[in-house]
Design a protein around this motif. Structure first.
Motif, PDB file in Angstrom:
ATOM      1  N   HIS A  76       0.498  -1.329  -0.162  1.00 13.67           N
ATOM      2  CA  HIS A  76       0.090  -0.120   0.587  1.00 13.67           C
ATOM      3  C   HIS A  76       1.144   1.219   0.135  1.00 13.67           C
ATOM      4  O   HIS A  76       2.151   1.641   0.100  1.00 13.67           O
ATOM      5  CB  HIS A  76      -1.162   0.514   1.231  1.00 13.67           C
ATOM      6  N   VAL A  77      -0.140   2.389  -0.119  1.00 14.74           N
ATOM      7  CA  VAL A  77       0.926   3.871  -0.130  1.00 14.74           C
ATOM      8  C   VAL A  77      -0.491   4.885   0.266  1.00 14.74           C
ATOM      9  O   VAL A  77      -1.555   4.564   0.346  1.00 14.74           O
ATOM     10  CB  VAL A  77       0.449   4.123  -1.162  1.00 14.74           C
ATOM     11  N   VAL A  78       0.090   5.173   1.339  1.00 14.52           N
ATOM     12  CA  VAL A  78      -0.991   6.193   2.712  1.00 14.52           C
ATOM     13  C   VAL A  78      -0.451   7.024   2.483  1.00 14.52           C
ATOM     14  O   VAL A  78       0.641   7.793   2.797  1.00 14.52           O
ATOM     15  CB  VAL A  78      -0.744   5.618   4.082  1.00 14.52           C
ATOM     16  N   PHE A  79      -1.329   8.221   1.939  1.00 14.38           N
ATOM     17  CA  PHE A  79      -1.113   9.563   1.982  1.00 14.38           C
ATOM     18  C   PHE A  79      -1.945  10.335   3.588  1.00 14.38           C
ATOM     19  O   PHE A  79      -2.780   9.548   4.119  1.00 14.38           O
ATOM     20  CB  PHE A  79      -1.910  10.121   0.929  1.00 14.38           C
ATOM     21  N   MET A  80      -1.485  11.180   4.103  1.00 17.37           N
ATOM     22  CA  MET A  80      -1.954  11.810   4.978  1.00 17.37           C
ATOM     23  C   MET A  80      -2.418  13.403   4.778  1.00 17.37           C
ATOM     24  O   MET A  80      -1.549  14.415   4.348  1.00 17.37           O
ATOM     25  CB  MET A  80      -0.736  12.121   5.835  1.00 17.37           C
ATOM     26  N   ASP A  81      -3.811  13.411   4.750  1.00 16.53           N
ATOM     27  CA  ASP A  81      -4.635  14.821   4.430  1.00 16.53           C
ATOM     28  C   ASP A  81      -4.873  15.817   5.735  1.00 16.53           C
ATOM     29  O   ASP A  81      -5.891  15.258   6.111  1.00 16.53           O
ATOM     30  CB  ASP A  81      -5.856  14.664   3.330  1.00 16.53           C
ATOM     31  N   LEU A  82      -3.872  16.418   6.058  1.00 14.24           N
ATOM     32  CA  LEU A  82      -4.333  17.249   7.420  1.00 14.24           C
ATOM     33  C   LEU A  82      -4.647  18.838   7.686  1.00 14.24           C
ATOM     34  O   LEU A  82      -4.255  19.271   6.696  1.00 14.24           O
ATOM     35  CB  LEU A  82      -2.599  16.455   7.873  1.00 14.24           C
ATOM     36  N   GLY A 111      -5.870   8.624   3.604  1.00 12.96           N
ATOM     37  CA  GLY A 111      -5.728   7.862   2.697  1.00 12.96           C
ATOM     38  C   GLY A 111      -5.036   6.244   1.571  1.00 12.96           C
ATOM     39  O   GLY A 111      -4.407   6.523   1.269  1.00 12.96           O
ATOM     40  N   VAL A 112      -5.986   5.419   1.483  1.00 13.20           N
ATOM     41  CA  VAL A 112      -4.742   3.803   1.365  1.00 13.20           C
ATOM     42  C   VAL A 112      -5.305   3.733  -0.148  1.00 13.20           C
ATOM     43  O   VAL A 112      -6.342   3.423  -0.786  1.00 13.20           O
ATOM     44  CB  VAL A 112      -5.776   3.169   1.928  1.00 13.20           C
ATOM     45  N   LEU A 113      -3.792   3.583  -1.201  1.00 13.98           N
ATOM     46  CA  LEU A 113      -4.251   2.815  -2.110  1.00 13.98           C
ATOM     47  C   LEU A 113      -3.591   1.805  -2.449  1.00 13.98           C
ATOM     48  O   LEU A 113      -1.980   1.194  -2.099  1.00 13.98           O
ATOM     49  CB  LEU A 113      -3.066   3.942  -3.343  1.00 13.98           C
ATOM     50  N   ARG A 114      -4.019   0.809  -3.149  1.00 16.99           N
ATOM     51  CA  ARG A 114      -3.357  -0.574  -3.492  1.00 16.99           C
ATOM     52  C   ARG A 114      -1.936   0.292  -4.529  1.00 16.99           C
ATOM     53  O   ARG A 114      -2.659  -0.208  -5.420  1.00 16.99           O
ATOM     54  CB  ARG A 114      -3.929  -1.269  -3.947  1.00 16.99           C
ATOM     55  N   ARG A 115      -1.041  -1.079  -3.889  1.00 16.51           N
ATOM     56  CA  ARG A 115      -0.175  -0.572  -4.795  1.00 16.51           C
ATOM     57  C   ARG A 115      -0.201  -1.613  -6.529  1.00 16.51           C
ATOM     58  O   ARG A 115       0.326  -1.420  -7.866  1.00 16.51           O
ATOM     59  CB  ARG A 115       1.452  -1.222  -4.133  1.00 16.51           C
ATOM     60  N   ASP A 116      -0.682  -2.746  -6.234  1.00 15.62           N
ATOM     61  CA  ASP A 116      -0.755  -3.636  -6.785  1.00 15.62           C
ATOM     62  C   ASP A 116      -2.465  -2.700  -8.486  1.00 15.62           C
ATOM     63  O   ASP A 116      -2.530  -3.286  -9.384  1.00 15.62           O
ATOM     64  CB  ASP A 116      -1.370  -4.935  -6.719  1.00 15.62           C
ATOM     65  N   ASP A 117      -3.144  -2.310  -7.562  1.00 18.61           N
ATOM     66  CA  ASP A 117      -3.693  -1.110  -8.743  1.00 18.61           C
ATOM     67  C   ASP A 117      -3.250   0.586  -8.445  1.00 18.61           C
ATOM     68  O   ASP A 117      -4.242   1.444  -7.529  1.00 18.61           O
ATOM     69  CB  ASP A 117      -5.319  -1.596  -8.053  1.00 18.61           C
ATOM     70  N   PRO A 118      -2.308   1.192  -9.226  1.00 15.77           N
ATOM     71  CA  PRO A 118      -2.116   2.543  -8.526  1.00 15.77           C
ATOM     72  C   PRO A 118      -2.619   3.243  -9.620  1.00 15.77           C
ATOM     73  O   PRO A 118      -3.383   4.624  -8.804  1.00 15.77           O
ATOM     74  CB  PRO A 118      -0.642   2.413  -9.547  1.00 15.77           C
ATOM     75  N   TYR A 119      -3.918   2.423 -10.126  1.00 14.81           N
ATOM     76  CA  TYR A 119      -4.856   4.581 -10.435  1.00 14.81           C
ATOM     77  C   TYR A 119      -6.150   3.392  -9.828  1.00 14.81           C
ATOM     78  O   TYR A 119      -7.643   4.288 -10.302  1.00 14.81           O
ATOM     79  CB  TYR A 119      -4.816   4.212 -12.300  1.00 14.81           C
TER      80      TYR A 119
END
Length: 448
Positions: free
Chosen positions: A213-219, A248-256
């Motif tokens: 995963h990639v996890v973004f921080m919207d603060l 925000g959680v994004l799967r690395r195997d589904d980057p779009y």
């Protein structure tokens, strides 16, 4: 230049810039440098050429490097990053009226990827630095991944230890998309660029990478246009807890694919320590968490180490404070980035007159214990980078940090044994000049 009685704190004491570039050889050493350390310790930081800037974050970048080889400290070099802002003066737009991402101070980090050494600041393109012997850390020029990068680049990219990919993002602007996720392969080719939908331009300094995963921080530190339009007004962001806070959680195997957002309590985070997948539906994140971002109405409060556990099945986040000691600049063994690293370390800077001395603290994140190296009064450490002793990720190694001595107004490179942190330094390299307080750097070993 401001008079002494009106010098702002970010230009006084060891925040004050040095005025020239220097090359020195055969540095004196107390103790013994481990012979396994062959490479450069580099650290970037703000050093305004005209000795004036409205905020610490805005000074021209200067890279300080110490070369270690065969048990010796063979040289020291400091070099300004000669961006277009440094050589041609400040500008925001190019001749077509578009945002000019070569306009940069490149003062926040210095990393290596795909054979390139890059000086970074989150508002602009990276700047490539020369690493040829005799030309080390001179500026090559802006780097935009062969024209593929069309946004700024974060100062905190993450390298996947399994794939060698470089994951990063860009943020900012007056119109959407305010956040864009990027990925470059191990050879340095930019392969992914996708917008991430966020409702406003918030100050997004760091993010998280795991194996999956990639996890973004919207603060809730939100861009303030009125401040940005006032010359010399300082950092153009304001604390706004009403904006909310979320991950925000994004799967690395589904980057779009879709980004899934999970709410957390309002707070601010400059820096992440590490993150990992704790199962198919659980992600663990470690951060240096501030309860709020400092503002005229809210005085500065130190960050402390926290753990966030994301339960993707339940759609919840458990927030736990790991320790109550003030900390910043969290780091781990970069060879375990995104994996379940047992150890991570932080810096407590301390300050003259502070009841808490400067220290580097190493946490056993599984065992729940911590060890510290506490520096003598008046000796202030910066961020510590991990230098491995062998090829075992998570194995033995050393922590390297610049330390300023207020009594002598000098600086040293201090080498600590990561496994015996409370012990005296393994080695102290005495530098030929003061190194101003700065931000981030790395141990860059010679290629095998």
């Amino acid at each position: 230049m401001a008079t002494a009685q009106h010098t702002p704190p970010h230009l006084a004491g060891n925040y004050a810039p040095v005025t020239d570039e220097l090359t020195a050889y055969d540095l004196p050493v107390t103790g013994a440098i481990p012979p396994e350390l062959t490479g450069w310790y580099l650290r970037n930081g703000p050093n305004p050429r005209d000795a004036a800037s409205p905020h610490w974050f805005f000074g021209d970048g200067m890279v300080h490097g110490v070369r270690l080889e065969n048990g010796r400290a063979t040289s020291y070099r400091n070099r300004w990053v000669r961006t277009s802002t440094f050589t041609d003066g400040a500008r925001i737009y190019d001749e077509r009226g578009e945002a000019d991402f070569t306009a940069s101070v490149a003062n926040t980090h210095v990393v290596r990827h795909a054979g390139r050494t890059l000086a970074l600041v989150e508002s602009s393109y990276p700047y490539e630095l020369d690493h040829r012997p005799g030309h080390e850390w001179e500026t090559v020029g802006p780097y935009d991944f062969g024209g593929r990068l069309t946004t700024p680049m974060t100062a905190h990219p993450k390298t996947c230890p399994t794939t060698g990919e470089l994951h990063f993002f860009g943020y900012g602007g007056l119109r959407p998309p305010y956040l864009t996720y990027h990925r470059a392969d191990a050879a340095g080719e930019l392969t992914v660029s996708r917008p991430v939908d966020v409702p406003a331009h918030t100050m997004t300094h760091d993010f998280h990478l795991t194996a999956g995963h990639v996890v973004f921080m919207d603060l809730p530190v939100v861009f303030d246009l009125a401040t940005a339009m006032r010359p010399g007004a300082g950092l153009p962001y304001a604390w706004d807890p009403g904006y909310g806070a979320r991950l925000g959680v994004l799967r690395r195997d589904d980057p779009y694919g879709d980004v899934r957002w999970l709410d957390i309590d309002p707070c601010y985070v400059f820096h992440a320590l590490n993150a990992y997948d704790a199962g198919p539906d659980r992600i663990v994140l470690y951060v240096a968490r501030y309860p709020h971002h400092a503002s005229p109405a809210l005085p500065a409060v130190p960050a402390t180490l926290w753990r966030w556990t994301l339960d993707l099945a339940a759609g919840t986040v458990t927030e736990e404070q790991v320790d109550d000691r003030p900390c910043e600049f969290p780091r781990a063994d970069d060879r375990l980035a995104g994996l379940d690293a047992r150890y991570g370390h932080v810096t407590t800077a301390g300050s003259p007159g502070s009841p808490r001395p400067g220290a580097v603290t190493r946490y056993d994140l599984r065992g729940g214990t911590a060890d510290s190296h506490t520096f003598a009064a008046g000796r202030t450490p910066g961020e510590a980078a991990f230098a491995p002793a062998d090829d075992r990720p998570g194995g033995p190694g050393w922590l390297l940090t610049f330390v300023h001595d207020a009594a002598t107004d000098t600086s040293d490179l201090v080498v600590l044994d990561a496994d015996r942190l409370a012990a005296p330094p393994i080695a102290t390299v005495h530098l030929p000049r003061r190194v101003p307080f700065g931000f981030h750097g790395n141990w860059l070993p010679d290629p095998a």
